[in-house]
Write a protein that holds these residues in place. Structure first.
Motif, short mmCIF file in Angstrom:
data_model
loop_
_atom_site.label_atom_id
_atom_site.label_comp_id
_atom_site.label_asym_id
_atom_site.label_seq_id
_atom_site.Cartn_x
_atom_site.Cartn_y
_atom_site.Cartn_z
N ILE B 39 1.30 -1.11 -0.26
CA ILE B 39 0.60 0.12 0.06
C ILE B 39 1.19 1.35 -0.19
O ILE B 39 0.48 2.55 -0.43
CB ILE B 39 -1.00 -0.03 1.10
CG1 ILE B 39 -2.39 0.94 1.38
CG2 ILE B 39 -0.25 0.06 2.62
CD1 ILE B 39 -3.26 0.62 -0.18
N SER B 68 3.35 9.73 6.32
CA SER B 68 2.46 8.69 5.49
C SER B 68 3.01 7.54 5.99
O SER B 68 2.02 6.16 6.26
CB SER B 68 2.25 9.19 4.46
OG SER B 68 1.30 10.27 4.60
N ARG B 70 5.58 5.85 7.26
CA ARG B 70 5.52 5.17 9.08
C ARG B 70 4.43 5.18 9.22
O ARG B 70 4.21 4.35 10.06
CB ARG B 70 6.49 6.42 9.81
CG ARG B 70 6.53 6.45 10.91
CD ARG B 70 7.20 6.91 11.87
NE ARG B 70 5.98 8.01 11.71
CZ ARG B 70 6.32 9.14 11.82
NH1 ARG B 70 7.01 10.12 10.83
NH2 ARG B 70 5.08 10.04 13.13
N ILE B 71 3.54 6.15 9.32
CA ILE B 71 1.97 5.78 10.12
C ILE B 71 1.51 4.66 9.21
O ILE B 71 0.50 4.15 10.30
CB ILE B 71 1.27 7.06 9.94
CG1 ILE B 71 2.10 8.02 11.32
CG2 ILE B 71 0.20 6.57 10.57
CD1 ILE B 71 1.40 9.34 11.22
N GLY B 72 1.22 4.39 7.68
CA GLY B 72 0.18 4.17 7.14
C GLY B 72 0.72 2.66 6.94
O GLY B 72 -0.23 1.33 6.41
#
Lengths: 431, 94
Positions: B39, B68, B70-72
Motif C-alpha cells: 500500500i 505517511s 511510517r504511520i500507514g
C-alpha cells in the motif's frame, strides 16, 4: 554548543516562532532550532492565516508581513461529478482593517516571522535536527542535535516540531498516530496572472477568495479540497484521512489531478503554470488525540500537540496561540524558578480553558463519525445535487409537487428512519 | 502548463538529497510475503516506494517527509527518521 539557555524551541513554524518570539521579548535567553535550510522550507499549509492570533503577537503585522490577499469571500461547494451546490459569504468588511484572514505562502511568511523573533533576541540555528531530548531523573534538561558536540541545555524545551513529532513520541507522550488520526494532503501552487484571478473569482486587486470543496473532490472519501487565491497564483489541494486513502487505494497525486481536471474546477485554473508540488500530513485526530502537553521541563505546541480544528480548517492560529501560551507559562515558571511538570501544567490549564481545546472538544467525535459513516460524503452530497437540480429546473411541475418528490427521493434512497438517524448523528457530532 | 504526472510534479520541487537514506524498510520479506497490496507504493505522495519483485526500492531523494509511510505501513516496517539537518526537501513557496 554546550551552553545553557532558558528555553530551547524545536521548530520554526508558527508555534515555535510564536513561543520563541514571546520568550525573547520578555528577556529570556532562547535558542530556536530548525531542521530546514530556512524556516518554512519544511512547512506546508493550504494557505489561510488568521489575523487574530497573529495580531496578538505582532500588532498590525499586515503592514509588513509577506501576505498574499485578505480573504473577503469564503465559498463552500458540495460537489458532484457534473454539478455543485454552493454557499458562501462575501463581506467587504473582511477586506479592510482589522481583516479576518489572509492567504499566505508559508516559505516567505515563516522566514519573515522567524526574523521578527531574531530581532527580539532569539538565537536561530537552521539546518539542525534535534535527535532526542536529554533527560536527567525524568526531567528534560536539553536536547541532542545532529551537529558535532551537539548537546545543548535549557530549563525548558518546547517541542514545536510539527505533526511528525518524533520527540514527543520518544518521551512517551503519545503512541504512533493511527492512519485515521492524520490527513494526507497534497497541493500545487499554480501561477496565474492577477487579472485572470480577479476575473475568474470576481475579485479586485487586494481581495482574496477561498473555496472548500466536499464530495466528489475526494471521490466521496472523508476529506476536503481547497482552492485559495494568492496575488498571482492559486493554491489548490486535496486531502483525506490517511486511512481513507489506504482503504480506497488512492494515489494522492491522482486525486489532485482528478480535482484539477474536474469540470467545476478546471476553468478556474485553466492556463495556469504549476510552480510547486507539496505533500504534508495534518494532525486531525482532534480532542481525543491531543497528547500530554506538559511534563518536567518540556511543553508541546502546535501540530506536535495535534492542535488542529479540521472542520474549520484552523491550525496555524492554534499553533500561534499555543506557542504564546507556552511562552507565558515559561515566563511565569522562570519567576517561580520551578520548571517541574506541576509548574508547567499552567500551560495545560490555559490551553484547556482556551478556544483551542474548547473547539476541539466541540468536534471531538466529528472525524470519527464521518469516517465511520461514509454516507455523508458518498451519498448525501450527490443527493443534494440531484435535489437542487430538480428544484431549480423549470419543467412545468408545481413547486409543491417538486418538494414532495425530492423528499420522497431522499427517503426512498436512504429510508426514512436511516435518514433521521444520519441527520441526528451528524448534528450530534458538530453541535 | 499545469502538471499531469507525478514525475512532472516532483520536477517542480527542490531537493537537497543526503547521501544516506532517512527511510529504511526493515524487512523486505514482510513486504513480499505479508503485504499483497504494497500500500505504501500507492499512498506515498512522492512515489518514493517502488516494488521490484523481491524488494522495495526506496527513492528517499524525492521524499516530502510527510510521515505517511511510517504511520500507514500496516506492518510498521518502515524506519522513518528526519534527513540530516539542511537536507531533504526544500519548499520555496507554500
Amino acid at each position: 554548543m554546550s551552553e545553557k539557555f532558558d528555553v530551547i524551541v524545536v521548530g520554526a513554524g508558527p508555534a515555535g516562532t510564536s513561543c520563541a518570539y514571546t520568550c525573547a521579548k520578555n528577556g529570556l535567553k532562547v535558542l530556536q532550532i530548525e531542521r530546514g535550510e530556512y524556516p518554512g522550507s519544511k512547512n506546508v499549509m493550504g494557505g489561510v492565516l488568521y489575523r487574530k492570533q497573529m495580531e496578538e503577537i505582532i500588532p498590525e503585522f499586515w503592514k509588513e508581513a509577506p501576505l498574499e490577499r485578505p480573504v473577503v469571500e469564503q465559498r463552500f461547494w458540495m460537489m458532484d461529478k457534473e454539478s455543485t451546490v454552493s454557499f458562501g459569504y462575501k463581506g467587504l468588511e473582511w477586506g479592510k482593517e482589522p481583516y479576518n484572514n489572509f492567504t499566505v505562502l508559508r516559505a516567505p511568511f515563516d522566514q519573515w516571522f522567524a526574523k521578527k523573533g531574531i530581532e527580539q533576541g532569539v538565537l536561530l540555528i537552521n539546518e539542525t535536527v534535534v535527535l532526542e531530548c536529554l533527560t536527567e531523573n525524568g526531567k528534560v534538561v536539553g536536547v541532542r542535535t545532529d551537529r558535532p558536540d551537539g548537546e545543548v541545555f535549557a530549563d525548558v524545551v518546547v517541542l514545536a516540531d510539527g505533526v511528525n513529532s518524533l520527540l514527543a513520541k520518544q518521551l512517551g507522550y503519545h503512541k504512533e498516530f493511527r492512519p485515521d488520526e492524520v490527513a494526507l494532503t497534497v497541493m500545487e501552487v499554480i501561477n496565474l496572472s492577477k487579472d485572470k484571478i480577479n476575473d475568474r473569482f470576481n475579485l479586485e486587486d487586494n481581495q482574496g477568495c477561498t473555496i472548500e470543496i466536499f464530495g466528489d473532490s475526494t471521490k466521496g472519501n472523508l476529506g476536503t479540497a481547497f482552492i485559495y487565491t494568492n496575488k498571482d497564483s492559486i493554491n489548490i489541494g486535496v486531502g483525506t484521512t490517511l486511512s481513507s486513502m489506504i482503504k480506497a487505494k488512492l494515489k494522492p497525486y491522482d486525486l489532485l489531478d482528478y480535482l484539477k481536471t474536474h469540470p467545476m474546477v478546471r476553468p478556474l485554473i485553466e492556463g495556469g503554470e504549476s510552480a510547486e508540488y507539496l505533500a504534508h500530513l495534518i494532525p486531525e485526530g482532534g480532542y481525543h488525540s491531543v497528547p500530554k502537553v506538559a511534563g518536567d521541563g518540556v511543553l508541546l505546541a502546535g501540530d506536535a500537540a495535534q492542535l488542529v480544528n479540521a472542520i474549520h480548517r484552523e491550525g496555524s492560529n492554534m499553533a500561534m496561540a499555543s506557542g504564546t501560551m507556552a511562552a507565558e507559562t515559561i515566563i511565569d515558571a522562570k519567576k517561580r524558578g520551578d520548571f517541574s511538570e506541576t509548574s508547567l501544567n499552567q500551560y495545560r490549564e490555559t490551553l484547556y480553558q482556551s478556544f483551542i481545546i474548547k473547539d476541539l472538544e466541540k468536534y471531538k467525535d466529528a472525524t470519527h463519525t464521518f469516517e465511520h459513516y461514509p454516507q455523508y460524503f458518498k451519498e448525501y452530497v450527490p443527493m443534494l445535487n440531484r435535489a437542487a437540480s430538480k428544484f431549480f429546473t423549470v419543467d412545468g411541475t408545481p413547486k409543491k409537487e417538486k418538494q414532495k418528490e425530492i423528499m420522497k427521493s431522499f427517503t426512498s434512497e436512504r429510508g426514512t428512519i436511516r435518514m433521521i438517524q444520519d441527520m441526528y448523528r451528524a448534528w450530534k457530532a458538530v453541535k | 502548463m499545469s502538471t499531469k504526472t507525478i514525475e512532472e510534479k516532483q520536477y517542480l520541487v527542490r531537493f537537497k538529497a543526503d547521501t544516506k537514506s532517512h527511510l529504511t524498510v526493515l524487512d523486505h520479506d514482510i513486504c513480499m510475503t505479508k503485504c499483497p497490496d504494497k500500500i505504501c507504493t500507492i499512498f506515498c505522495p512522492a512515489e518514493v516506494y517502488k516494488w521490484e519483485g523481491l524488494r522495495m526500492q526506496v527513492g528517499y531523494e524525492g521524499c516530502h517527509e510527510c510521515g505517511s509511510c511510517r504511520i500507514g505501513c500496516p506492518y510498521q516496517n518502515i524506519k522513518w527518521e528526519y534527513p540530516k539537518g539542511g537536507h531533504g526537501i526544500v519548499f520555496r513557496l507554500a
